[in-house]
Design a protein around this motif. Sequence first.
Motif, PDB file in Angstrom:
ATOM      1  N   ALA A 184       0.834  -1.199   0.000  1.00 12.19           N
ATOM      2  CA  ALA A 184       0.000   0.000   0.000  1.00 12.19           C
ATOM      3  C   ALA A 184       0.871   1.251   0.000  1.00 12.19           C
ATOM      4  O   ALA A 184       1.870   1.333   0.707  1.00 12.19           O
ATOM      5  N   VAL A 185       0.491   2.234  -0.808  1.00 13.81           N
ATOM      6  CA  VAL A 185       1.186   3.510  -0.858  1.00 13.81           C
ATOM      7  C   VAL A 185       0.715   4.349   0.320  1.00 13.81           C
ATOM      8  O   VAL A 185      -0.491   4.503   0.533  1.00 13.81           O
ATOM      9  N   ASP A 186       1.648   4.891   1.073  1.00 12.83           N
ATOM     10  CA  ASP A 186       1.323   5.733   2.216  1.00 12.83           C
ATOM     11  C   ASP A 186       0.937   7.118   1.694  1.00 12.83           C
ATOM     12  O   ASP A 186       1.791   7.957   1.399  1.00 12.83           O
ATOM     13  N   VAL A 187      -0.365   7.349   1.548  1.00 17.68           N
ATOM     14  CA  VAL A 187      -0.888   8.588   0.982  1.00 17.68           C
ATOM     15  C   VAL A 187      -0.439   9.791   1.802  1.00 17.68           C
ATOM     16  O   VAL A 187      -0.020  10.812   1.253  1.00 17.68           O
ATOM     17  N   GLU A 188      -0.502   9.677   3.111  1.00 20.20           N
ATOM     18  CA  GLU A 188      -0.094  10.778   3.975  1.00 20.20           C
ATOM     19  C   GLU A 188       1.378  11.133   3.746  1.00 20.20           C
ATOM     20  O   GLU A 188       1.730  12.309   3.637  1.00 20.20           O
ATOM     21  N   ALA A 189       2.238  10.145   3.637  1.00 21.76           N
ATOM     22  CA  ALA A 189       3.668  10.401   3.417  1.00 21.76           C
ATOM     23  C   ALA A 189       3.911  11.048   2.055  1.00 21.76           C
ATOM     24  O   ALA A 189       4.716  11.977   1.938  1.00 21.76           O
ATOM     25  N   VAL A 190       3.224  10.574   1.022  1.00 25.78           N
ATOM     26  CA  VAL A 190       3.398  11.140  -0.318  1.00 25.78           C
ATOM     27  C   VAL A 190       2.975  12.606  -0.324  1.00 25.78           C
ATOM     28  O   VAL A 190       3.710  13.486  -0.794  1.00 25.78           O
TER      29      VAL A 190
END
Length: 138
Positions: free
Chosen positions: A54-60
């Motif tokens: 899963a891509v960490d949306v918050e980090a991106v």
Amino acid sequence: MSLLGSIVGKILHPFGGGTADAAPSSTSGSSSGSAGSSPASAPGSAGGSGSGEAVDVEAVLTSLAEKTPQKLDWRHSIVDLMKLVGLDSGLASRKQLADELHYTGDKEDSASMNIWLHKQVMKKLAENGGKVPEDLKN
């Protein structure tokens, strides 16, 4: 590509390495990654690889916000979120996004529509493989 597909693609597949099934099921448009003004991948994100992680949306999004001179409140504002990923955030674009997401409220009440859009975009990011904190989906 739909606006929602563009948002999802720029956040979850910043290098065009995958496609996002972000368009509502009644829309026949296909989504593909965009190589145009793709943001850089944040540390710890899947960065468009097909790793299944899963891509960490918050980090991106936090990483993108740190690189822009403008102070953008992407956590609460659909306008700022759209600006952050390089999309037109004008009222016409937001109304188009509302149509894509089947918003049934009054589109002339832009404040209510914007709050609803932000929540829906976060939910769609989660549905398409993004790791989104609960407080951003509710």
